[in-house]
Design an enzyme around this catalytic site. Structure first.
Site, PDB file in Angstrom:
ATOM      1  N   TYR A  33      41.881  32.730  44.925  1.00 48.75           N
ATOM      2  CA  TYR A  33      41.354  32.148  46.148  1.00 48.75           C
ATOM      3  C   TYR A  33      39.724  32.115  46.109  1.00 48.75           C
ATOM      4  O   TYR A  33      39.188  32.526  45.105  1.00 48.75           O
ATOM      5  CB  TYR A  33      41.723  33.177  47.351  1.00 48.75           C
ATOM      6  N   ARG A  52      33.996  28.301  39.994  1.00 47.17           N
ATOM      7  CA  ARG A  52      34.900  29.611  39.937  1.00 47.17           C
ATOM      8  C   ARG A  52      36.212  29.018  40.159  1.00 47.17           C
ATOM      9  O   ARG A  52      36.997  29.830  39.483  1.00 47.17           O
ATOM     10  CB  ARG A  52      34.027  30.580  40.732  1.00 47.17           C
ATOM     11  N   ARG A 100      63.306  32.868  42.933  1.00 43.19           N
ATOM     12  CA  ARG A 100      62.310  34.005  42.554  1.00 43.19           C
ATOM     13  C   ARG A 100      62.723  34.276  40.842  1.00 43.19           C
ATOM     14  O   ARG A 100      63.750  34.319  40.457  1.00 43.19           O
ATOM     15  CB  ARG A 100      62.696  35.529  43.010  1.00 43.19           C
ATOM     16  N   HIS A 102      60.274  35.415  37.298  1.00 41.75           N
ATOM     17  CA  HIS A 102      58.823  35.876  36.876  1.00 41.75           C
ATOM     18  C   HIS A 102      58.241  34.669  36.205  1.00 41.75           C
ATOM     19  O   HIS A 102      57.072  34.144  36.257  1.00 41.75           O
ATOM     20  CB  HIS A 102      58.754  37.018  36.195  1.00 41.75           C
ATOM     21  N   LYS A 147      39.792  35.552  40.155  1.00 43.69           N
ATOM     22  CA  LYS A 147      39.738  35.859  41.646  1.00 43.69           C
ATOM     23  C   LYS A 147      41.106  35.538  42.145  1.00 43.69           C
ATOM     24  O   LYS A 147      41.591  34.681  43.054  1.00 43.69           O
ATOM     25  CB  LYS A 147      38.557  34.951  42.568  1.00 43.69           C
ATOM     26  N   GLU A 179      32.350  47.378  39.573  1.00 41.89           N
ATOM     27  CA  GLU A 179      32.039  46.915  40.859  1.00 41.89           C
ATOM     28  C   GLU A 179      32.485  47.635  42.055  1.00 41.89           C
ATOM     29  O   GLU A 179      33.077  48.884  41.807  1.00 41.89           O
ATOM     30  CB  GLU A 179      32.607  45.166  40.748  1.00 41.89           C
TER      31      GLU A 179
HETATM   32  N1  PDD Z   1      35.061  39.207  47.876  1.00 41.57           N
HETATM   33  N2  PDD Z   1      33.710  41.405  43.499  1.00 41.57           N
HETATM   34  C1  PDD Z   1      34.851  41.656  44.158  1.00 41.57           C
HETATM   35  C2  PDD Z   1      36.079  42.261  43.722  1.00 41.57           C
HETATM   36  C3  PDD Z   1      35.030  40.596  45.087  1.00 41.57           C
HETATM   37  O1  PDD Z   1      36.262  40.518  45.945  1.00 41.57           O
HETATM   38  C4  PDD Z   1      33.998  39.951  45.695  1.00 41.57           C
HETATM   39  C5  PDD Z   1      34.028  39.011  46.883  1.00 41.57           C
HETATM   40  C6  PDD Z   1      33.047  40.072  44.921  1.00 41.57           C
HETATM   41  C7  PDD Z   1      31.511  39.373  45.482  1.00 41.57           C
HETATM   42  O2  PDD Z   1      31.793  37.862  45.122  1.00 41.57           O
HETATM   43  P1  PDD Z   1      30.878  36.787  45.999  1.00 41.57           P
HETATM   44  O3  PDD Z   1      29.474  37.266  46.011  1.00 41.57           O
HETATM   45  O4  PDD Z   1      31.414  35.515  45.275  1.00 41.57           O
HETATM   46  O5  PDD Z   1      31.257  36.965  47.440  1.00 41.57           O
HETATM   47  C8  PDD Z   1      32.809  40.960  43.885  1.00 41.57           C
HETATM   48  C9  PDD Z   1      35.301  38.362  49.002  1.00 41.57           C
HETATM   49  C10 PDD Z   1      34.139  38.105  49.737  1.00 41.57           C
HETATM   50  C11 PDD Z   1      36.517  38.708  49.608  1.00 41.57           C
HETATM   51  O6  PDD Z   1      37.510  38.906  48.902  1.00 41.57           O
HETATM   52  O7  PDD Z   1      36.554  38.619  50.893  1.00 41.57           O
END
Ligand code: PDD
Length: 286
Positions: A33, A52, A100, A102, A147, A179
């Site tokens: 996403y 990304r 379903r 994997h 992501k 993070e």
């Molecule tokens: N999240 N690290 C993680 C684990 C994140 O989920 C996000 C962003 C960031 C920051 O990335 P960016 O600056 O590109 O938003 C770092 C989004 C906002 C969310 O999941 O809602």
């Protein structure tokens, strides 16, 4: 105006959008996403978000169902169809619907969802006072650079923060800062900005990149390197960054004040720089 979403080629009210129970996003969290902030109806750093997305899709071996130009057109369309000058566009691509198993299905068609809601950035009070955070062990997988919609660990970690009365969790893996549950984290010590490197343990944040660029432009001393837990605990400032939170100071960690317990001077300069940058970019795009 009710919220309009895009699902698999159609625009429709959110309440009418339906996905199969066999969608692999629902069954396995098998998808990726993006969250893109929209200011004054213009998507911010949109090309970077789709670069990304491509990396995430490549990492999980889902063919990109659209070109970057088609994606950008779709984002513009969803913004136009929804209310509000500032919006937060959410989009996800899953591997699609299949019995379903994997292993990847041979011929599933990726499911594409794009939706948009109001962009809720932190209120003035949080910008002025900062927010509380707590530390936790980063027990997520080793591909945090993807992501992925598989966010169970991130949800559990965020709830850990909420249960402790905090806004975000500061994650530590083997003694080093990674993070937050949904943000990148920076530290400041002696005027130097310390940023964990972009590797498989963190999401390469779009806001992170903006902050690094602004630090370089404003000649803020910067070290992109691993940040030890002891440096996190002794930091003069801690910040979190994300597309929806922008840049926000963390002013207590595990119930103890971060230095003075007030947002620091480097944060204030960066917050201002970020707002100016945003305004200039949006003006240039107008
Ligand atoms: N999240 N690290 C993680 C684990 C994140 O989920 C996000 C962003 C960031 C920051 O990335 P960016 O600056 O590109 O938003 C770092 C989004 C906002 C969310 O999941 O809602």
């Amino acid at each position: 105006m009710s919220e309009i979403v895009y699902l698999d080629g159609k625009f429709l009210p959110a309440a009418e959008a339906r996905v199969s129970v066999l969608d692999r996003g629902f069954i396995f969290g098998d998808g990726v996403y993006e969250v893109i902030p929209v200011y004054s109806r213009r998507a911010f750093r949109v090309a970077e978000h789709f670069r990304r997305l491509q990396k995430s899709l490549d990492a999980v071996r889902i063919a990109n169902p659209m070109t970057a130009a088609e994606w950008i057109g779709l984002v513009d369309e969803i913004v136009a169809r929804n209310a509000g000058e500032d919006q937060s566009v959410y989009l996800q691509v899953t591997r699609g619907v299949a019995k379903r198993d994997h292993a990847f299905p041979r011929d599933a068609i990726p499911t594409v969802l794009v939706m948009s809601g109001p962009l809720v950035t932190p209120p003035a009070e949080k910008i002025e006072r900062g927010v509380p955070a707590v530390t936790a062990t980063d027990y997520r997988w080793l591909r945090c650079d993807v992501k992925s919609v598989s966010l169970l660990a991130n949800c559990l970690l965020r709830q850990h923060a909420v249960d402790a009365g905090a806004d975000e969790v500061v994650l530590l893996r083997e003694g080093y800062l990674t993070e937050g549950s949904s943000s990148n984290i920076f530290a400041v010590k002696g005027g130097t900005l310390l940023a964990p490197p972009k590797n498989h343990l963190v999401l390469p944040g779009i806001t992170y990149d903006v902050v690094i660029e602004l630090a370089q432009a404003k000649r803020v001393p910067l070290e992109v390197r691993e940040v030890h837990e002891s440096e996190v605990r002794a930091a003069d400032e801690l910040w979190l960054t994300s597309s929806t939170k922008e840049v926000l100071a963390i002013t207590t960690l595990d119930g103890r004040p971060v230095a003075s317990g007030r947002p620091g001077p480097v944060f204030k300069a960066m917050h201002r720089a970020f707002q100016d940058f945003k305004r200039d970019v949006m003006r240039a795009a107008a």
